[in-house]
Motif scaffolding. Structure first.
Motif, short mmCIF file in Angstrom:
data_model
loop_
_atom_site.label_atom_id
_atom_site.label_comp_id
_atom_site.label_asym_id
_atom_site.label_seq_id
_atom_site.Cartn_x
_atom_site.Cartn_y
_atom_site.Cartn_z
N THR A 165 0.83 -1.19 0.00
CA THR A 165 0.00 0.00 0.00
C THR A 165 0.87 1.24 0.00
OG1 THR A 165 -1.66 -1.18 1.27
CG2 THR A 165 -1.84 1.20 1.20
N GLN B 106 0.72 5.22 -0.39
CA GLN B 106 -0.34 6.20 -0.19
C GLN B 106 -0.40 7.30 -1.25
OE1 GLN B 106 -2.63 5.72 2.14
NE2 GLN B 106 -1.57 3.87 2.74
N LEU C 128 1.16 9.16 -4.97
CA LEU C 128 1.94 9.22 -6.20
C LEU C 128 1.94 10.67 -6.65
CD1 LEU C 128 0.46 6.09 -7.98
CD2 LEU C 128 2.74 6.28 -7.02
N SER D 174 2.06 6.91 -11.88
CA SER D 174 0.72 6.31 -11.84
C SER D 174 0.77 4.89 -11.29
CB SER D 174 0.13 6.26 -13.26
OG SER D 174 0.89 5.37 -14.06
N GLU D 175 -0.39 4.38 -10.94
CA GLU D 175 -0.50 3.00 -10.45
C GLU D 175 0.00 2.01 -11.50
OE1 GLU D 175 -1.45 1.59 -7.52
OE2 GLU D 175 -1.72 3.55 -6.59
N SER D 176 -0.30 2.25 -12.75
CA SER D 176 0.12 1.32 -13.79
C SER D 176 1.64 1.33 -13.96
CB SER D 176 -0.57 1.60 -15.12
OG SER D 176 -0.23 2.87 -15.61
N LEU E 296 3.74 2.03 -11.60
CA LEU E 296 4.24 1.36 -10.40
C LEU E 296 4.15 -0.15 -10.57
CD1 LEU E 296 5.34 1.47 -7.51
CD2 LEU E 296 2.97 1.64 -6.72
N SER E 297 3.02 -0.63 -11.05
CA SER E 297 2.86 -2.08 -11.28
C SER E 297 3.90 -2.59 -12.27
CB SER E 297 1.46 -2.39 -11.80
OG SER E 297 0.50 -2.13 -10.83
#
Length: 103
Positions: free
Chosen positions: A2, A4, A6, A21-23, A25-26
């Motif tokens: 988790t 918090q 970005l 972004s989350e993508s 990061l993934s």
């Protein structure tokens, strides 16, 4: 895991990456082993550093991180980076984000 906020700077043994972004990061975490995650960290815009695996706040040597950033920038083809110095992690974060956003 988790995280918090970005954007952030992801710092692994091999690199420093700007993550927006989350993508992204993934994508950056996809090939990292659990051991590599335990040895990695991230810095948020507040200038706070956290262990990637545990999300625990950690203390970081600004001098060592500055040297790592200089090495990374040199590998990326940037010049005139030998005299970089920062007074805080937040300053380093701001500089690195500006450089990587332009790339």
């Amino acid at each position: 895991m988790t995280i918090q906020a970005l954007p952030l700077l992801l710092i692994t043994e091999q690199s420093i990456e700007y993550i927006e972004s989350e993508s992204s990061l993934s994508d950056a975490l996809f090939y990292l082993s659990e051991e590599q995650k335990r040895g990695s960290m991230y810095i948020q815009n507040s200038g706070e550093a956290f262990n990637l695996a545990s999300n625990q706040r950690i203390d970081v040597s600004l001098d060592k991180l500055t040297t790592k950033l200089q090495q990374q920038l040199a590998q990326d083809g940037h010049c005139c980076i030998a005299k970089l110095s920062f007074t805080s992690l937040q300053d380093l974060y701001g500089f690195a984000c500006e450089i990587y956003r332009q790339a």
